[in-house]
Design an enzyme around this catalytic site. Structure first.
Site, mmCIF file in Angstrom:
data_model
loop_
_atom_site.group_PDB
_atom_site.id
_atom_site.type_symbol
_atom_site.label_atom_id
_atom_site.label_comp_id
_atom_site.label_asym_id
_atom_site.label_seq_id
_atom_site.Cartn_x
_atom_site.Cartn_y
_atom_site.Cartn_z
ATOM 1 N N ASN A 426 37.890 40.141 35.556
ATOM 2 C CA ASN A 426 37.375 38.823 35.200
ATOM 3 C C ASN A 426 38.535 37.915 34.806
ATOM 4 O O ASN A 426 39.217 38.155 33.803
ATOM 5 C CB ASN A 426 36.407 38.913 34.021
ATOM 6 C CG ASN A 426 36.022 37.529 33.501
ATOM 7 O OD1 ASN A 426 35.255 36.808 34.126
ATOM 8 N ND2 ASN A 426 36.581 37.130 32.360
ATOM 9 N N GLU A 427 38.806 36.914 35.641
ATOM 10 C CA GLU A 427 39.714 35.815 35.334
ATOM 11 C C GLU A 427 41.145 36.247 35.045
ATOM 12 O O GLU A 427 41.900 35.509 34.387
ATOM 13 C CB GLU A 427 39.162 34.971 34.171
ATOM 14 C CG GLU A 427 37.829 34.317 34.500
ATOM 15 C CD GLU A 427 37.319 33.374 33.424
ATOM 16 O OE1 GLU A 427 37.887 33.363 32.312
ATOM 17 O OE2 GLU A 427 36.335 32.651 33.684
ATOM 18 N N VAL A 428 41.552 37.403 35.540
ATOM 19 C CA VAL A 428 42.928 37.829 35.316
ATOM 20 C C VAL A 428 43.877 37.066 36.235
ATOM 21 O O VAL A 428 44.972 36.676 35.826
ATOM 22 C CB VAL A 428 43.068 39.353 35.484
ATOM 23 C CG1 VAL A 428 44.527 39.786 35.339
ATOM 24 C CG2 VAL A 428 42.207 40.073 34.443
ATOM 25 N N SER A 473 37.236 37.814 39.758
ATOM 26 C CA SER A 473 36.212 36.774 39.635
ATOM 27 C C SER A 473 36.716 35.741 38.637
ATOM 28 O O SER A 473 37.035 36.100 37.491
ATOM 29 C CB SER A 473 34.886 37.365 39.173
ATOM 30 O OG SER A 473 33.873 36.377 39.123
ATOM 31 N N HIS A 494 33.909 29.980 39.170
ATOM 32 C CA HIS A 494 33.532 29.791 37.774
ATOM 33 C C HIS A 494 33.645 28.297 37.501
ATOM 34 O O HIS A 494 34.750 27.746 37.538
ATOM 35 C CB HIS A 494 34.467 30.566 36.832
ATOM 36 C CG HIS A 494 34.311 32.047 36.900
ATOM 37 N ND1 HIS A 494 34.956 32.906 36.026
ATOM 38 C CD2 HIS A 494 33.593 32.846 37.730
ATOM 39 C CE1 HIS A 494 34.649 34.166 36.331
ATOM 40 N NE2 HIS A 494 33.820 34.145 37.365
#
Length: 817
Positions: A426-428, A473, A494
Site C-alpha cells: 500500500n502506497e510504498v 496500490s 487513490h
C-alpha cells in the site's frame, strides 16, 4: 493451567496462561489467544485505552517485556517414538520460547506460522512452557541502526519509529485513524502435535476449468518429515477420492493428487450468484488439512485502450464492477477480534451490496474466520501484502524473512475462492516522493524498492501462478512508477483531493478512474460510539478528548469547514454529528454514483474505510460500536445492482442508469419538481431499457440554480417500485434553502417495524436507536407529506428490539432550529 494429551495426539494449549512482568512477578491470568494489554485491563492494572485519553497512560505496556507460561501433561509412553512439534501462529512479535527451561526457538515475525521441533525438550509428566516477549519498538530501532543506509519510515502515522524494520502490523504504532498500542501476545490457538512420521506443511487446491464446464481439482501438498519415511496420502473432494503411497524425504517433499469433479456449481461474488463451497480434505496418518473450495474462474483484465488500460475483475467470464470498502483490523486489541465481530462487519458489507473488500497493507494477514466469511458471503478479497506508507529494507536478511512470510501466507490462502488479487503493498511506491531522503536520492531508493517488490512478485508467481500479482496500490501497471493519485487512465487510483486538499464534492467529477481503490471522507462516530469514550462535557468538536480521538491532524477543521460550505451551522452537538455523517455520505455517494455511471470505463470503487479499530472520528462507514453511520445506509443504495446517477451541472440535470445484473432491465423513471412545502411544480416520466452490465443515459432537463425547489427521482425496475433508486437533489447547496419546520413522527407498526410520517418535506430523515446495537434496513431519506416510509430494525445477536420511544429521529431542517 494444566492440560493433558488427548488420544488424537494433538494437544490444544489455548486457555488461561499465567502472566508475569519482566522481573518475574506473577500478575494473574492471560487468555490465549489474546494480548497482554487485554489481560492487564481484565486484571484491573491499566485503564481502558479506548476511553478518554487513556491511550497515553498505557504506552509503558508496549515498552516493557512480558512473559506468559502454562503447564501441560504428557502421559507415560504417549510421546515415545513421536516427533513433537509446537505450533504457534500470530505470535506478536519478538518472543523467546522455552520448554522445561530449554530455549527451543526465538521468534521475530508475527506474519508466519512457527512450527518448532520440541522433541528433545519434551518430557513425560508435567511440562512447563514459557514465552518471553521483548519490546518490538526497541528492536525496530536497533535494526534501523544496523542498516547500510537510512530507510524512511511513516513519520506522519507511526508514533513508534522504524516499525518498517520489523514484521509486525504497522498500524500498531499508530495511524491517522487509530491509536498507538504496541500490543503483544499470541492471537491463534497454540497446539502441541505428536506426529508418527510426517506432517502436512501446506495444501493448495488448484482448479483447471474446461470449456464444457468440467473441472479438475489438483491438490499440491507439501509433506515434511525429520527422516525418510513412507506415508499414504488421501485427497477427497465432492464425494471422490484419490490416494497414493508417498516416499517422503527428510525435509520437504511435494506431492500432487488430482480429481475430476465433474461440472460443479460455480462460486460467484455477492450479487451475481450463489457461493457453493465444497470441502477438500488431504490426510495422512496423524494429520489432515481441510479447505473449503469454491469453483470459479477469475482474471484481472488490464487491456490497453484509448484512455490507457482497463482494470477489470472478470469472474466466470463476466466482468464485475467491484463495489466495496477497505478493511483495517477489526480492533486495536486483538483479544476483541472475535468471529462474531468479523461476521457483523462483513455481513453489513454484503447487506450494503458490496462484493469486494480490500485488506489494507498496514495491518496483518487476517484470521481464518475473516476469509471463511468472505468465501461464504461472496466477498472478493483484494489482498495487500503487509507493507504500507514507508520504505523498507532490502538487505538479504530482511528479504529472506519476507520471502518466507509471503510463501507461507500465499499457500495458506490461495485455495480460497474469495482471494482475487495479490497486491505488493500500500502506497510504498508513492512514498518515494514523500520523504526528503528518497526525493534527494531517488535512484538508490527506487532500486531498494525494486529489490523488495521483485521478491514479492517472485513469491506470488512461484507459489500461486494462477492469480494476478499487482505491484502496488495505487499503481498504473507493471513497472510503472507514475502518479497513480492523479493519473486516472490506467490501473488503480487513490483519489484523496476532496479530503486532503479540502475540495468540494463536485471535484470527484474531474476524474474517471479505471478502478479507485481508495477515496474517503471523515465523519464523527454515532452518539453511541461517542458515549463509549467521551463524557457529555466533552461533546464538542474541539474538546481535548474529541481531538484526541481524531488522528488526522486537521481532520476536525476540515469537517467543520466543509459543513460551513454546504450546511447552516448546527444548533447543538448531536446535530453537528448528524451533519458530519450526512456530508460524509454525500461525498462518497457523489463519487460512486458518477464512477459507476462510467461503466465499463470505470470498474471498481472501494471507499476508505469500512470499519474502525477504536472509537474515533474517522473515514469508516461502521463505527467501533458496530453502529452504521449514514454513509453505510447510503452505500446500500448507491451500490445497489440497479442504480441511478443524477448530476446537476451548468443549469442542467442529467440522469444515467446503471445495471450490474446479467440480464436486461426495464426502467420507468419519474422525476418530480417540488417546492419546499411539497407542492408539485412539474412532473416528467422516462423509460429506458438497461442492457446487462452497462450504464446508459436516461434523460436530461433544465435545472437552473434555485433555492425554492428540489427534485425527487424514483423508479420502477421491471414494473416493481424500488426505494433504493430514490434520489433527492437540490439545485444549490442546502444552506441556501429555507427548509420548512417539518414535524416528523415515528410510530410502531409491529415489533421492530416503524412508520415515519411528516407534515412537510423532511430531508435526509435519519432514525437511530442509540442504546440498541443494530441497524435499520434503510434510513436517511426524503419523507414527503402523505408519503410515509416504513423501516425495520435489525438488532445484533442477543439484543432486544427497541420501541418507538427508544428511537431518535433527525433530519436536515431540524439541524439549525
Amino acid at each position: 493451567m494444566n492440560a493433558s494429551l488427548p488420544a488424537d495426539t494433538h494437544l490444544p494449549l489455548a486457555g488461561a496462561w499465567t502472566l508475569a512482568d519482566a522481573e518475574g512477578t506473577v500478575l494473574g491470568d492471560c487468555a490465549i489467544p489474546g494480548d497482554v494489554h487485554s489481560a492487564l485491563l481484565a486484571l484491573g492494572r491499566i485503564p481502558d485505552p479506548m476511553v478518554g485519553r487513556n491511550e497515553a497512560l498505557v504506552q509503558w505496556v508496549g515498552e516493557a517485556a512480558w512473559e506468559i507460561s502454562r503447564t501441560f501433561d504428557i502421559p507415560r509412553g504417549a510421546a515415545a517414538g513421536r516427533w513433537a512439534v509446537l505450533e504457534l501462529e500470530f505470535v506478536d512479535t519478538f518472543a523467546e520460547v522455552m520448554l522445561n527451561g530449554d530455549v527451543v526457538a526465538r521468534l521475530e515475525s508475527s506474519f508466519i506460522r512457527h512450527r518448532i521441533d520440541v522433541t528433545k525438550a519434551l518430557v513425560e509428566g508435567s511440562n512447563k512452557l514459557r514465552i518471553r516477549f521483548s519490546p518490538a519498538g526497541a528492536e525496530a530501532t536497533a535494526r534501523a541502526a544496523r542498516q547500510p543506509f537510512p530507510i524512511p519510515w511513516s513519520v506522519s502515522n507511526n508514533k513508534v519509529p522504524d516499525l518498517n524494520m520489523i514484521r509486525k502490523a504497522q498500524c500498531h504504532g499508530g495511524w491517522d485513524w487509530g491509536p498507538c498500542l504496541m500490543v503483544t501476545g499470541i492471537y491463534a490457538d497454540p497446539v502441541l502435535h505428536l506426529y508418527e512420521a510426517a506432517r502436512i506443511e501446506s495444501v493448495q487446491i488448484r482448479q483447471r476449468h474446461a470449456v464444457d464446464g468440467s473441472v479438475k481439482a489438483i491438490a499440491e501438498i507439501e509433506l515434511v518429515a525429520p527422516a525418510p519415511t513412507s506415508v499414504p496420502v488421501e485427497f477427497t473432494l465432492g464425494g471422490k477420492a484419490a490416494t497414493s503411497e508417498i516416499a517422503v524425504a527428510a525435509g520437504t517433499t511435494r506431492v500432487f493428487l488430482e480429481l475430476d469433479v465433474g461440472k460443479p456449481s460455480l462460486w460467484w461474488p455477492a450479487g451475481h450468484g450463489a457461493q457453493p463451497l465444497y470441502e477438500a480434505v488431504v490426510s495422512i496418518p496423524d494429520d489432515s488439512v481441510a479447505r473449503k473450495v469454491g469453483f470459479r474462474t477469475l482474471e484481472v483484465v488490464t487491456a490497453k485502450d484509448e484512455a490507457g488500460a482497463s482494470m477489470i475483475f472478470r469472474v466466470n467470464g463476466v466482468d464485475i464492477f467491484a463495489k466495496g470498502a477497505n478493511w483495517i483490523p477489526a480492533d486495536a486489541l486483538p483479544s476483541r477480534i472475535t468471529p462474531g465481530r468479523i461476521r457483523a462487519l462483513l455481513s453489513a458489507a454484503v447487506e450494503a451490496n458490496m462484493n469486494m473488500i480490500r485488506v489494507w497493507g498496514g495491518g496483518f494477514y487476517e484470521f481464518d474466520a475473516f476469509y471463511d466469511l468472505c468465501d461464504e458471503l461472496g466477498l472478493l478479497v483484494w489482498q495487500d501484502m503487509m507493507f504500507s506508507c514507508s520504505q523498507y529494507p532490502s538487505t538479504p536478511e530482511f528479504l529472506e524473512q519476507v520471502d518466507g512470510e509471503l510463501r507461507y501466507q500465499i499457500k495458506r490462502l490461495s485455495s480460497r475462492p474469495s482471494i482475487a488479487l495479490w497486491c505488493g503493498d500500500n502506497e510504498v511506491v508513492g512514498s518515494l516522493t514523500w520523504y526528503e531522503l528518497s526525493r534527494n536520492n531517488r535512484d538508490r531508493y527506487l532500486v531498494n524498492y525494486d529489490r523488495l517488490n521483485r521478491i514479492i512478485d517472485r513469491a506470488v508467481v512461484e507459489t500461486d501462478p494462477d492469480r494476478r500479482f499487482w505491484p502496488s496500490s495505487p499503481c498504473n501497471g507493471d513497472l510503472d512508477y507514475g502518479d497513480a493519485w492523479h493519473d486516472d487512465g490506467s490501473g488503480d487510483m487513490h483519489f484523496w483531493d476532496v479530503w486532503h486538499s479540502n475540495k468540494n464534492f463536485e471535484h470527484y467529477y474531474t476524474v474517471k478512474p479505471r478502478f479507485c481503490s481508495e477515496f474517503g471522507f471523515q465523519s464523527f462516530p454515532s452518539m453511541t460510539g461517542i458515549r463509549s469514550f467521551a463524557k457529555p462535557n466533552d461533546w464538542n468538536a474541539t474538546a481535548p478528548v474529541m481531538e484526541f480521538h481524531q488522528r488526522d491532524g486537521a481532520g476536525n477543521s476540515r469537517i467543520i469547514d466543509t459543513m460551513a460550505r454546504y450546511f447552516r451551522v448546527p444548533s447543538g452537538f448531536e446535530q453537528f454529528v448528524f451533519l458530519s455523517q450526512l456530508q460524509q455520505a454525500l461525498a462518497i455517494e457523489t463519487a460512486v454514483r458518477y464512477w459507476r455511471s462510467l461503466k465499463p470505463h470505470s470498474m471498481g470503487a472501494l471507499y476508505w474505510q469500512l470499519n474502525d479499530v477504536w472509537p474515533a472520528v474517522s473515514w469508516s462507514s461502521i463505527d467501533h460500536t458496530l453502529a452504521w453511520k449514514t454513509l453505510h445506509y447510503h452505500a446500500k443504495r448507491f451500490f445497489a445492482p440497479v442504480a441511478l446517477a443524477a448530476r446537476i451541472e451548468a443549469g442542467a440535470l442529467t440522469l444515467r442508469a446503471i445495471n450490474d445484473r446479467h440480464a436486461e432491465v426495464r426502467l420507468n423513471v419519474r422525476i418530480r419538481t417540488l417546492d419546499l412545502g411539497g407542492a408539485l411544480l412539474a412532473e416528467r416520466m422516462a423509460e429506458a431499457r438497461l442492457p446487462p452490465d452497462r450504464a446508459v443515459d436516461v434523460f436530461a432537463m433544465e435545472a437552473p440554480a434555485a433555492d425554492d425547489r428540489f427534485y425527487f427521482i424514483d423508479a420502477l425496475v421491471d414494473g416493481v417500485a424500488d426505494p433504493a433508486l430514490q434520489i433527492m437533489m437540490f439545485p444549490n447547496v442546502p444552506k441556501r434553502f429555507d427548509m420548512p419546520a417539518a414535524k416528523v413522527s415515528l410510530s410502531q407498526v409491529e415489533e421492530g417495524r416503524f412508520k415515519l410520517e411528516s407534515d412537510a418535506p423532511a430531508f435526509y430523515v435519519r432514525a437511530e436507536a442509540p442504546a440498541f446495537p443494530g441497524h435499520f434496513d434503510d434510513t436517511s431519506f426524503l419523507v414527503l407529506p402523505g408519503e410515509p416510509r416504513t423501516i425495520t430494525f435489525k438488532p445484533e445477536t442477543g439484543v432486544a428490539m427497541p420501541s418507538a420511544a427508544d428511537i431518535a429521529v433527525h433530519h436536515l431542517g431540524a439541524t439549525y432550529r
